[in-house]
Motif scaffolding. Structure first.
Motif, PDB file in Angstrom:
ATOM      1  N   GLY A  35       0.940  -1.189  -0.166  1.00 34.35           N
ATOM      2  CA  GLY A  35       0.063  -0.167  -0.604  1.00 34.35           C
ATOM      3  C   GLY A  35       0.825   0.700  -0.165  1.00 34.35           C
ATOM      4  O   GLY A  35       1.962   0.778   0.094  1.00 34.35           O
ATOM      5  N   TRP A  36       0.215   2.761  -0.160  1.00 33.76           N
ATOM      6  CA  TRP A  36       0.827   4.054  -0.489  1.00 33.76           C
ATOM      7  C   TRP A  36       1.617   4.176   1.155  1.00 33.76           C
ATOM      8  O   TRP A  36       2.737   3.932   1.055  1.00 33.76           O
ATOM      9  N   LEU A  37       1.322   3.724   2.438  1.00 37.81           N
ATOM     10  CA  LEU A  37       1.977   4.024   3.315  1.00 37.81           C
ATOM     11  C   LEU A  37       3.193   3.507   3.799  1.00 37.81           C
ATOM     12  O   LEU A  37       3.982   4.052   4.691  1.00 37.81           O
ATOM     13  N   ALA A 243       5.054   9.401  -9.367  1.00 40.68           N
ATOM     14  CA  ALA A 243       4.082   9.780  -9.732  1.00 40.68           C
ATOM     15  C   ALA A 243       2.756   9.146  -9.339  1.00 40.68           C
ATOM     16  O   ALA A 243       1.554   9.507  -9.301  1.00 40.68           O
ATOM     17  N   ASP A 244       2.609   7.512  -8.840  1.00 38.13           N
ATOM     18  CA  ASP A 244       2.409   7.179  -7.644  1.00 38.13           C
ATOM     19  C   ASP A 244       1.602   8.137  -6.330  1.00 38.13           C
ATOM     20  O   ASP A 244       0.961   7.969  -6.230  1.00 38.13           O
ATOM     21  N   GLU A 245       2.810   8.609  -5.719  1.00 39.56           N
ATOM     22  CA  GLU A 245       3.021   9.404  -4.958  1.00 39.56           C
ATOM     23  C   GLU A 245       2.011  10.955  -5.452  1.00 39.56           C
ATOM     24  O   GLU A 245       1.359  10.739  -4.223  1.00 39.56           O
ATOM     25  N   LEU A 246       1.983  11.424  -5.908  1.00 34.76           N
ATOM     26  CA  LEU A 246       1.539  12.287  -6.617  1.00 34.76           C
ATOM     27  C   LEU A 246       0.064  12.079  -6.692  1.00 34.76           C
ATOM     28  O   LEU A 246      -1.098  13.010  -6.568  1.00 34.76           O
ATOM     29  N   TYR A 247      -0.069  11.249  -7.229  1.00 36.93           N
ATOM     30  CA  TYR A 247      -2.151  10.653  -7.970  1.00 36.93           C
ATOM     31  C   TYR A 247      -2.497  10.461  -6.465  1.00 36.93           C
ATOM     32  O   TYR A 247      -3.506  10.554  -6.454  1.00 36.93           O
ATOM     33  N   LEU A 248      -1.894   9.760  -5.173  1.00 35.21           N
ATOM     34  CA  LEU A 248      -2.196   9.538  -3.773  1.00 35.21           C
ATOM     35  C   LEU A 248      -3.127  10.806  -3.750  1.00 35.21           C
ATOM     36  O   LEU A 248      -3.808  11.442  -3.282  1.00 35.21           O
TER      37      LEU A 248
END
Length: 255
Positions: A35-37, A243-248
């Motif tokens: 997951g993101w975290l 890029a995934d962090e920005l999307y989140l």
């Protein structure tokens, strides 16, 4: 390599090659599992590995007779410490080498399906063939006695990592794949062990640190060497996660 004859640049290339590579391109899979975290674990692992690498240099500064991990183990815990440290270190090196051979066999088999070779009564095909071929190609590099010469081999590994990162950026920016993320799961508890293992694999180049330290002309530059190697690895990992962090963040702001 004779102790104290390696230049800073060549040693840095060897260190960078030890840190960069397959672990960095596994970050997307680690994110899908944890997951993101779980990105917090990536930052924590990077900081811990950098700090422990610096501590390792201080340990070797304490006694000029210390040249390897077993020497550190013996200095700290006596003969038993040497045996325990040697066992873990050599087991890790053996298993990592085995893992890379399996990985190369799998990837080359997908690139060249159906490949086979027959020598008399012996026949090799598919993954087994490529595992043997890769082992034969890599084996001569293990006979090099000079880390200065090995730096040229390491440079090819660093160059390959850079090409992979540029290819990902090109596919996203030019080929129309884009940077849009997929999935918004903040945390997967069951996948954290897998994510943590992959993050550690990104920065776990410690088995080679004593050898690199011993080979340096100016051993006082070892802390700088660690920083100069860890920072580019963090930069190369960023295209796979930023890029995934920005999307989140955009998703959270939208909510």
């Amino acid at each position: 390599m004779p102790a104290g004859t390696g230049s800073f640049v060549r040693t840095c290339i060897n260190d960078l090659n030890a840190l960069s590579g397959v672990g960095l391109v596994s970050v997307p899979y680690a994110l899908s599992q944890g997951g993101w975290l779980s990105l917090a674990l990536l930052a924590a692992v990077a900081a811990a590995c950098w700090y422990t690498g610096t501590l390792l240099g201080h340990c070797m500064d304490a006694d000029a007779a210390i040249r390897t991990y077993p020497d550190i183990g013996e200095r700290a815990f006596g003969r038993a410490g040497r045996l325990v440290v040697s066992s873990f270190m050599y087991a890790e090196l053996y298993l990592v080498a085995t893992g890379f051979l399996i990985l190369e066999g799998d990837n080359l088999d997908k690139l060249f399906p159906g490949a086979s070779v027959s020598l008399g009564t012996v026949s090799l095909a598919g993954k087994q063939l490529f595992v043997v071929l890769v082992a034969l190609v890599i084996a001569p590099t293990t006979w090099l006695r000079s880390l200065g010469v090995l730096a040229y081999v390491s440079a090819t590994g660093v160059f390959a990592s850079v090409i992979i990162v540029l290819s990902v950026l090109w596919a996203a920016a030019v080929d129309g794949v884009g940077f849009s993320g997929r999935g918004t799961t903040p945390l997967r508890i069951t996948g954290l062990p897998t994510a943590l293992g992959l993050y550690i694999f990104c920065y776990g180049g410690h088995p080679v640190f004593p050898t690199l330290y011993t080979s340096m002309k100016q051993k006082s530059q070892f802390p700088k060497l660690s920083s100069d190697a860890f920072l580019p690895c963090a930069a190369m990992a960023s295209p796979f996660s930023t890029a995934d962090e920005l999307y989140l963040v955009l998703q959270l702001l939208h909510l």
